[in-house]
Design a protein around this motif. Structure first.
Motif, short mmCIF file in Angstrom:
data_model
loop_
_atom_site.label_atom_id
_atom_site.label_comp_id
_atom_site.label_asym_id
_atom_site.label_seq_id
_atom_site.Cartn_x
_atom_site.Cartn_y
_atom_site.Cartn_z
N ARG A 131 0.83 -1.20 0.00
CA ARG A 131 0.00 0.00 0.00
C ARG A 131 0.87 1.25 0.00
NH1 ARG A 131 -4.28 1.87 4.76
NH2 ARG A 131 -5.02 3.76 3.71
N THR A 132 0.46 2.23 -0.81
CA THR A 132 1.17 3.50 -0.89
C THR A 132 0.40 4.55 -0.09
OG1 THR A 132 2.00 2.98 -3.09
CG2 THR A 132 2.05 5.29 -2.44
N LYS A 133 1.10 5.26 0.76
CA LYS A 133 0.47 6.30 1.57
C LYS A 133 -0.01 7.43 0.68
CE LYS A 133 1.20 9.26 5.60
NZ LYS A 133 2.18 9.75 6.60
N GLN A 134 -1.25 7.83 0.86
CA GLN A 134 -1.83 8.88 0.03
C GLN A 134 -1.93 10.19 0.82
OE1 GLN A 134 -5.36 7.97 -2.54
NE2 GLN A 134 -6.33 9.53 -1.29
N ALA A 135 -1.65 11.29 0.13
CA ALA A 135 -1.76 12.60 0.77
C ALA A 135 -3.21 12.86 1.16
CB ALA A 135 -1.28 13.69 -0.19
N PRO A 136 -3.47 13.42 2.35
CA PRO A 136 -4.84 13.75 2.74
C PRO A 136 -5.43 14.76 1.75
CG PRO A 136 -3.36 13.91 4.61
CD PRO A 136 -2.49 13.76 3.41
N PRO A 137 -6.70 14.62 1.38
CA PRO A 137 -7.28 15.52 0.38
C PRO A 137 -7.62 16.90 0.93
CG PRO A 137 -8.95 14.00 1.18
CD PRO A 137 -7.65 13.58 1.82
N LEU A 138 -7.47 17.90 0.07
CA LEU A 138 -7.97 19.25 0.34
C LEU A 138 -8.99 19.54 -0.76
CD1 LEU A 138 -4.77 21.31 1.28
CD2 LEU A 138 -6.67 20.70 2.79
N GLY A 139 -10.26 19.33 -0.44
CA GLY A 139 -11.32 19.53 -1.42
C GLY A 139 -11.68 20.99 -1.57
N LYS A 140 -12.55 21.26 -2.53
CA LYS A 140 -12.92 22.64 -2.85
C LYS A 140 -13.59 23.35 -1.69
CE LYS A 140 -12.36 23.90 -6.57
NZ LYS A 140 -11.12 24.47 -7.16
N ARG A 141 -14.40 22.65 -0.89
CA ARG A 141 -15.07 23.30 0.24
C ARG A 141 -14.05 23.89 1.22
NH1 ARG A 141 -18.02 18.68 -0.70
NH2 ARG A 141 -20.20 18.97 -1.30
N GLU A 142 -13.04 23.09 1.55
CA GLU A 142 -12.03 23.57 2.49
C GLU A 142 -11.20 24.69 1.89
OE1 GLU A 142 -8.85 21.61 5.67
OE2 GLU A 142 -9.92 20.34 4.24
N VAL A 143 -10.92 24.59 0.59
CA VAL A 143 -10.16 25.64 -0.10
C VAL A 143 -10.93 26.96 -0.09
CG1 VAL A 143 -9.35 26.40 -2.38
CG2 VAL A 143 -8.80 24.10 -1.56
N LEU A 144 -12.22 26.91 -0.43
CA LEU A 144 -13.04 28.13 -0.46
C LEU A 144 -13.10 28.79 0.91
CD1 LEU A 144 -15.99 26.95 -2.76
CD2 LEU A 144 -14.08 28.46 -3.35
N PHE A 257 0.97 26.15 2.68
CA PHE A 257 -0.24 25.33 2.77
C PHE A 257 -0.54 24.97 4.23
CE2 PHE A 257 -1.17 23.23 -1.58
CZ PHE A 257 -0.95 24.44 -2.22
N LYS A 258 0.46 24.50 4.95
CA LYS A 258 0.25 24.08 6.33
C LYS A 258 -0.18 25.25 7.21
CE LYS A 258 3.26 20.01 6.40
NZ LYS A 258 4.43 19.34 7.00
N ARG A 259 0.41 26.42 6.97
CA ARG A 259 0.06 27.59 7.79
C ARG A 259 -1.36 28.07 7.47
NH1 ARG A 259 3.83 30.61 6.27
NH2 ARG A 259 2.78 32.07 4.87
N ARG A 260 -1.70 28.16 6.21
CA ARG A 260 -3.01 28.71 5.84
C ARG A 260 -4.16 27.75 6.17
NH1 ARG A 260 -1.94 33.88 6.07
NH2 ARG A 260 -0.52 34.61 4.43
N PHE A 261 -3.93 26.44 6.02
CA PHE A 261 -4.99 25.48 6.32
C PHE A 261 -4.98 25.04 7.78
CE2 PHE A 261 -4.82 25.14 1.72
CZ PHE A 261 -6.16 25.03 1.38
#
Length: 342
Positions: A131-144, A257-261
């Motif tokens: 299994r390959t570790k997948q980056a956690p998603p940042l969907g459009k709702r969280e971005v907006l 990214f880490k700071r803003r989210f």
């Protein structure tokens, strides 16, 4: 089968011929290979190769082996086993690529094609999983939500443009930091296209395009005007007034990214994963998703959307279709329905 046999035979004959060359001729060929490799491979690939070979050399030193080719398949198999459970299978396979390239650069047959090495890798996969570790998603709702909270300071205007672009375009961080102002192409409806000159899947620069919504295009224009960027300047550069206009480092993009989210678990790939999952939820086809993300094969987008696809699978549809078809429960007698409190 016959064609494969002839290729292997021909390769072995060529390597055998090269092995018999005088030492000075062989060293000249090795040096020529090195120079041509530096022109053929991306700088990041060369850095990764050198890092891997340095680590492999140190492992060989500690294990009492020589790291100079040709290296015995048994040594490589033992090396793979030492990495099992510590690194992902994809990372181990990248290590094997580097060891193969080391042998190619010295005109030796690669030990990584040997059956002992193949079995060692299969053993690691079986024991530790592939299994390959997948980056956690940042969907459009969280971005907006995040971009709506950013203000009008230079850093916030830059970061708003960066996050909008990453979310709309599904670009890799290497593509984001490579964009120049001249790559930004406005369209009549207020949206824009970004010209992707090169990418992970387009090393020779055939070029491609990524979409920006009118809102994202507006945020990029606001940053270009604020920073007074010229045609050949990188779009995403330092936010300080008067700072040298050089592209952001990918590590800097990750910190933004880490700071803003306000999350430490995300990566610069998270907007790409989130975009794919949003697309699957909206019912977009896999082929349309591949075009949007500039994938050449369906493997990665399909992997990103596995969780969403499971909820949209035939099994899920059947379960929902019959969810109201359960027969009513038969009443139980009073004796059976009593609740005993201890």
């Amino acid at each position: 089968m016959s064609a494969e046999f002839h290729r292997e035979t021909e390769r072995a004959e060529v390597l055998s011929t090269l092995a018999r060359l005088p030492k000075n001729r062989r060293e000249a060929l090795i040096e020529e290979y090195r120079k041509r490799s530096e022109a053929a491979f991306a700088p990041s690939t060369l850095r990764n190769y050198k890092t891997i070979i340095a680590g492999f050399t140190e492992w060989c030193r500690q294990a009492g082996y020589s790291a100079f080719p040709p290296i015995e398949p048994l040594v490589v198999a033992e090396y793979i086993e030492s990495l099992g459970g510590k690194l992902s299978v994809n990372t181990i396979e990248t290590r094997l690529w580097a060891i193969s390239e080391l042998h190619r650069s010295h005109f030796h047959a690669s030990p990584c094609r040997h059956r002992l090495v193949e079995l060692a890798l299969k053993g690691v996969k079986r024991k530790y999983g592939a299994r390959t570790k997948q980056a956690p998603p940042l969907g459009k709702r969280e971005v907006l939500k995040v971009v709506s909270q950013l203000g009008d300071t230079r850093a916030e205007i830059r970061d708003k443009a960066l996050i909008w672009t990453a979310s709309d375009s599904w670009c890799r961080v290497s593509e984001l930091v490579a964009f120049q102002v001249r790559d930004f192409l406005r369209q009549d409806d207020g949206s824009a296209l970004l010209y992707v000159a090169k990418s992970k899947t387009d090393q020779f620069g055939f070029g491609d395009y990524a979409y920006l919504s009118p809102q994202a295009a507006h945020s990029v224009l606001a940053w270009i005007e604020c920073a007074k960027l010229k045609s050949k300047d990188p779009i995403f550069t330092k936010s300080q007034a008067g700072a040298k206009k050089t592209p952001l480092d990918p590590a800097t993009v990750l910190r933004i990214f880490k700071r803003r989210f306000g999350r430490q678990d995300i990566s610069t790939h998270s907007t790409r994963v989130g975009g794919v999952q949003d697309a699957f939820e909206l019912g977009c086809s896999l082929s349309a998703i591949m075009v949007a993300g500039r994938w050449r094969s369906p493997e990665m987008p399909a992997r990103y959307g596995r969780r969403i696809a499971a909820s949209q699978s035939a099994a899920a549809e059947v379960a929902r279709a019959f969810s109201d078809a359960l027969p009513p429960r038969e009443p139980t007698n009073n004796q059976d329905s009593k609740v005993h409190v201890l």
